[in-house]
Each structure stands twice: as C-alpha cells, then as structure tokens.
Design an enzyme around this catalytic site. Sequence first.
Site, PDB file in Angstrom:
ATOM      1  N   HIS A   1      29.348  20.107 -19.038  1.00 15.84           N
ATOM      2  CA  HIS A   1      29.972  19.710 -19.989  1.00 15.84           C
ATOM      3  C   HIS A   1      29.578  20.830 -21.337  1.00 15.84           C
ATOM      4  O   HIS A   1      29.956  21.714 -21.955  1.00 15.84           O
ATOM      5  CB  HIS A   1      30.744  19.019 -20.406  1.00 15.84           C
ATOM      6  CG  HIS A   1      31.297  17.850 -20.120  1.00 15.84           C
ATOM      7  ND1 HIS A   1      33.053  18.232 -19.180  1.00 15.84           N
ATOM      8  CD2 HIS A   1      31.232  16.760 -19.489  1.00 15.84           C
ATOM      9  CE1 HIS A   1      33.146  17.241 -18.415  1.00 15.84           C
ATOM     10  NE2 HIS A   1      32.699  16.420 -18.567  1.00 15.84           N
TER      11      HIS A   1
ATOM     12  N   SER B   1      41.970  15.127 -23.381  1.00 17.94           N
ATOM     13  CA  SER B   1      43.573  15.490 -22.679  1.00 17.94           C
ATOM     14  C   SER B   1      43.822  13.786 -23.089  1.00 17.94           C
ATOM     15  O   SER B   1      42.970  12.655 -23.249  1.00 17.94           O
ATOM     16  CB  SER B   1      43.994  15.647 -21.388  1.00 17.94           C
ATOM     17  OG  SER B   1      43.411  14.149 -20.964  1.00 17.94           O
ATOM     18  N   SER B   2      45.359  13.292 -23.609  1.00 21.73           N
ATOM     19  CA  SER B   2      44.949  11.914 -23.877  1.00 21.73           C
ATOM     20  C   SER B   2      44.622  11.526 -22.556  1.00 21.73           C
ATOM     21  O   SER B   2      44.792   9.740 -22.792  1.00 21.73           O
ATOM     22  CB  SER B   2      46.717  11.505 -24.363  1.00 21.73           C
ATOM     23  OG  SER B   2      47.696  12.490 -23.958  1.00 21.73           O
TER      24      SER B   2
ATOM     25  N   ILE C   1      49.487  21.765 -14.533  1.00 20.68           N
ATOM     26  CA  ILE C   1      49.762  21.545 -16.075  1.00 20.68           C
ATOM     27  C   ILE C   1      48.878  20.603 -16.733  1.00 20.68           C
ATOM     28  O   ILE C   1      48.490  21.072 -17.605  1.00 20.68           O
ATOM     29  CB  ILE C   1      51.393  21.726 -16.356  1.00 20.68           C
ATOM     30  CG1 ILE C   1      52.305  23.358 -15.399  1.00 20.68           C
ATOM     31  CG2 ILE C   1      51.096  22.658 -18.061  1.00 20.68           C
ATOM     32  CD1 ILE C   1      51.252  24.309 -16.761  1.00 20.68           C
TER      33      ILE C   1
ATOM     34  N   GLU D   1      52.965  33.059 -18.163  1.00 20.23           N
ATOM     35  CA  GLU D   1      52.511  33.047 -17.215  1.00 20.23           C
ATOM     36  C   GLU D   1      51.387  32.320 -17.196  1.00 20.23           C
ATOM     37  O   GLU D   1      50.429  32.700 -17.471  1.00 20.23           O
ATOM     38  CB  GLU D   1      52.342  35.057 -17.121  1.00 20.23           C
ATOM     39  CG  GLU D   1      53.224  35.571 -17.183  1.00 20.23           C
ATOM     40  CD  GLU D   1      54.466  36.060 -16.108  1.00 20.23           C
ATOM     41  OE1 GLU D   1      54.567  36.183 -15.612  1.00 20.23           O
ATOM     42  OE2 GLU D   1      55.286  36.320 -16.727  1.00 20.23           O
TER      43      GLU D   1
ATOM     44  N   ARG E   1      38.233   8.451 -17.850  1.00 18.94           N
ATOM     45  CA  ARG E   1      36.627   8.770 -17.829  1.00 18.94           C
ATOM     46  C   ARG E   1      35.443   7.910 -18.381  1.00 18.94           C
ATOM     47  O   ARG E   1      35.764   7.431 -18.721  1.00 18.94           O
ATOM     48  CB  ARG E   1      36.633   9.666 -18.351  1.00 18.94           C
ATOM     49  CG  ARG E   1      37.252  11.284 -17.836  1.00 18.94           C
ATOM     50  CD  ARG E   1      36.920  12.154 -17.891  1.00 18.94           C
ATOM     51  NE  ARG E   1      37.588  13.075 -17.216  1.00 18.94           N
ATOM     52  CZ  ARG E   1      37.153  14.247 -16.723  1.00 18.94           C
ATOM     53  NH1 ARG E   1      36.163  14.930 -16.472  1.00 18.94           N
ATOM     54  NH2 ARG E   1      38.743  15.341 -16.310  1.00 18.94           N
TER      55      ARG E   1
ATOM     56  N   LEU F   1      41.203  35.401 -35.723  1.00 23.26           N
ATOM     57  CA  LEU F   1      41.584  34.562 -34.232  1.00 23.26           C
ATOM     58  C   LEU F   1      41.980  32.964 -34.886  1.00 23.26           C
ATOM     59  O   LEU F   1      41.117  33.191 -35.643  1.00 23.26           O
ATOM     60  CB  LEU F   1      40.333  35.138 -33.015  1.00 23.26           C
ATOM     61  CG  LEU F   1      40.281  33.978 -32.255  1.00 23.26           C
ATOM     62  CD1 LEU F   1      41.751  34.886 -30.890  1.00 23.26           C
ATOM     63  CD2 LEU F   1      39.338  34.036 -31.508  1.00 23.26           C
TER      64      LEU F   1
ATOM     65  N   ASP G   1      38.985  23.714 -16.889  1.00 18.77           N
ATOM     66  CA  ASP G   1      38.286  22.466 -15.752  1.00 18.77           C
ATOM     67  C   ASP G   1      37.192  23.223 -14.881  1.00 18.77           C
ATOM     68  O   ASP G   1      37.038  24.483 -14.354  1.00 18.77           O
ATOM     69  CB  ASP G   1      39.857  22.360 -14.888  1.00 18.77           C
ATOM     70  CG  ASP G   1      39.744  21.386 -13.944  1.00 18.77           C
ATOM     71  OD1 ASP G   1      38.872  20.548 -14.276  1.00 18.77           O
ATOM     72  OD2 ASP G   1      40.872  20.747 -13.058  1.00 18.77           O
TER      73      ASP G   1
HETATM   74  C1  FPP Z   1      37.499  19.753 -17.492  1.00 17.33           C
HETATM   75  O1  FPP Z   1      36.403  19.586 -16.814  1.00 17.33           O
HETATM   76  C2  FPP Z   1      36.693  19.877 -19.388  1.00 17.33           C
HETATM   77  C3  FPP Z   1      37.038  18.943 -19.565  1.00 17.33           C
HETATM   78  C4  FPP Z   1      37.736  16.764 -20.025  1.00 17.33           C
HETATM   79  C5  FPP Z   1      36.144  19.124 -20.633  1.00 17.33           C
HETATM   80  C6  FPP Z   1      36.145  20.015 -21.390  1.00 17.33           C
HETATM   81  C7  FPP Z   1      35.558  20.442 -22.943  1.00 17.33           C
HETATM   82  C8  FPP Z   1      34.643  21.275 -22.815  1.00 17.33           C
HETATM   83  C9  FPP Z   1      34.623  22.707 -22.621  1.00 17.33           C
HETATM   84  C10 FPP Z   1      33.468  21.038 -24.260  1.00 17.33           C
HETATM   85  C11 FPP Z   1      33.937  20.739 -25.110  1.00 17.33           C
HETATM   86  C12 FPP Z   1      34.283  22.046 -25.778  1.00 17.33           C
HETATM   87  C13 FPP Z   1      34.249  21.789 -27.093  1.00 17.33           C
HETATM   88  C14 FPP Z   1      35.475  23.108 -27.421  1.00 17.33           C
HETATM   89  C15 FPP Z   1      33.428  21.717 -28.721  1.00 17.33           C
HETATM   90  P1  FPP Z   1      36.462  18.036 -15.329  1.00 17.33           P
HETATM   91  O2  FPP Z   1      35.068  16.996 -16.286  1.00 17.33           O
HETATM   92  O3  FPP Z   1      37.503  17.466 -15.053  1.00 17.33           O
HETATM   93  O4  FPP Z   1      35.365  18.937 -14.452  1.00 17.33           O
HETATM   94  P2  FPP Z   1      35.638  18.139 -12.900  1.00 17.33           P
HETATM   95  O5  FPP Z   1      37.435  18.340 -12.538  1.00 17.33           O
HETATM   96  O6  FPP Z   1      35.396  19.507 -11.699  1.00 17.33           O
HETATM   97  O7  FPP Z   1      35.547  17.543 -12.831  1.00 17.33           O
END
Ligand code: FPP
Length: 252
Positions: free
Chosen positions: A41, A69-70, A199, A211, A75, A135, A24
């Site tokens: 991102h 997430s679903s 979560i 944890e 967004r 891994l 996040d």
């Molecule tokens: C949450 O940050 C992040 C996401 C919803 C997307 C996560 C995606 C990546 C890290 C890039 C792509 C990953 C792969 C595996 C190719 P947010 O946008 O909710 O941040 P904020 O809370 O500051 O708005």
Amino acid sequence: MLRSTTQSLPECGDVPRHIAVIMDGNGRWATKRFLPRTAGHVRGVQAVRRAVEACGKRGVEYLTLFAFSSENWRRPQEEVTLLMRLFIQTLEKEVRKLSDQGVRLRVVGDLSPFEPKLQELIHLAEQRTAHNTALNLTIAANYGGRWDILQAMQRLLLARPDLANTPQAIDESLLSQYLSMAYAPEPDLFIRTGGEQRISNFLIWQLAYTELYFTDGFWPDFGATELDAAFDWYRSRERRFGRTSAQLAQQI
Ligand code: FPP
C-alpha cells in the site's frame, strides 16, 4: 456536467476525459517480495503520484481512484489502520503539491465512519484545491456503487417528497444529479490492475458504457508506460453506445 451515455453520445477523443481505476494488487506485490501487505500500500501511494502526474500531462480531465471500498472494512484490523494512516499522511504531505499541479481533489463515499481528524483533513484538502481546474482527482473512500445509488434516491426523495406519489416522474437524468460524482462526466476508460476482471461495486451506475481495461500488472508497478498502454487499447475501441457502426459513421 453529467452526460448520460444511455441518452446522448458523448465526445470521444483520443485521450479519455475521465478514467476510473481500481488499484488492485498491492498485497500480492508485497507478498511476492516477502514484505508485509502494508508495504504494498505504501508503494501504491507512489503509483498514485505517478498516475496523477501522467494523467495531468496527457490532458485527462477526471481521474477517479478506488482507494477503499465499503467492503474493505472486512480486512485485518492492522491493515485497515495502516490504510487510514496512509490516507492521513498522504493528505498532510501532498495537498500543497497537488495544488501546485492545478489538481482539484474530492473524496466521495460515506465518510462518517472515518476518524474526525481524517474527515477534517479531507474537508480542508477539498477546500484548498477547490479553485483548481487542471485535473479533477476523486478518491473513492468507503465507497460502494450500490450505496451511491441508494443515497442518491434517498437525497432525491428528501429534496422532492412529492415524487413518492409520482415515481414515474423520476428519470435517469434526475436521479443522476444526486449521485456522489454528479459533477463529472461518466468514465470513458476503466482500468483495473492486478489481474482480476470485476467491477467490485465501483461506480456501477456510471460504468454502463465505459470501456473496461484489465491488466495483470500490480498497482505498485503502474506508471506512465502502463497508462499509455491502456490509452493505446482505448483508441482501438469502437464506442457505439448501443448504435451500429454505420450509424456512428453518419453521426446519428
Ligand atoms: C487493493 O490492493 C488496494 C487497496 C484496497 C487500497 C488502495 C490504496 C492505495 C493505493 C494507497 C492509498 C491511496 C491513497 C489515495 C492515499 P489489494 O490489497 O487488494 O491487493 P491484493 O489483491 O494483491 O491483495
């Protein structure tokens, strides 16, 4: 492979076997720098690379990342489009490198709404890395914990229609065989960056005795140092799984 922490004590070493991460703070990382959210991102993908490498070096066996997430379909359309493009580019560019590092890639979630090209790349990447053992990297995409439990119940009843008449015969270990991550032990350590303490519908079944580590740092800044800080905290925890400290000392 799946061992339920509500039934037996799993082995707990200094290094967590399975880490689950909510990545996040990408948007806020970018906004703070007067950049579009999507730039966060893009930097987030670099942090994914660092996390995979650092986990591999430290002997983590399973790393599970919540990428979409679903609920993320809500967004702005351009952000969803960019995220899909990033998945595609990352799969195209990174699969060979992941394979060289001995990483086995799996993607869990309802993949049916993704464009065919992305579904095909996911399928190929899973096939190409299927023999790797260093891994286990799982990307949760269009994933939700409630969806997972529902699909597990639906698949179980499809496979065993007789159970509809004897629901008392359904127990945790039977149902958990149908969860999308049935191949993995339950996470030892959950990490959420970005300062929120939730979560957010991630692995809600499997996190029962995990944890939970929350850090204010944003995901694009996450790397080996931040991972080690989470490990230090993890080592300081006493994992009791419902038992008392005295029982643990006697290995009951
Ligand atoms: C949450 O940050 C992040 C996401 C919803 C997307 C996560 C995606 C990546 C890290 C890039 C792509 C990953 C792969 C595996 C190719 P947010 O946008 O909710 O941040 P904020 O809370 O500051 O708005």
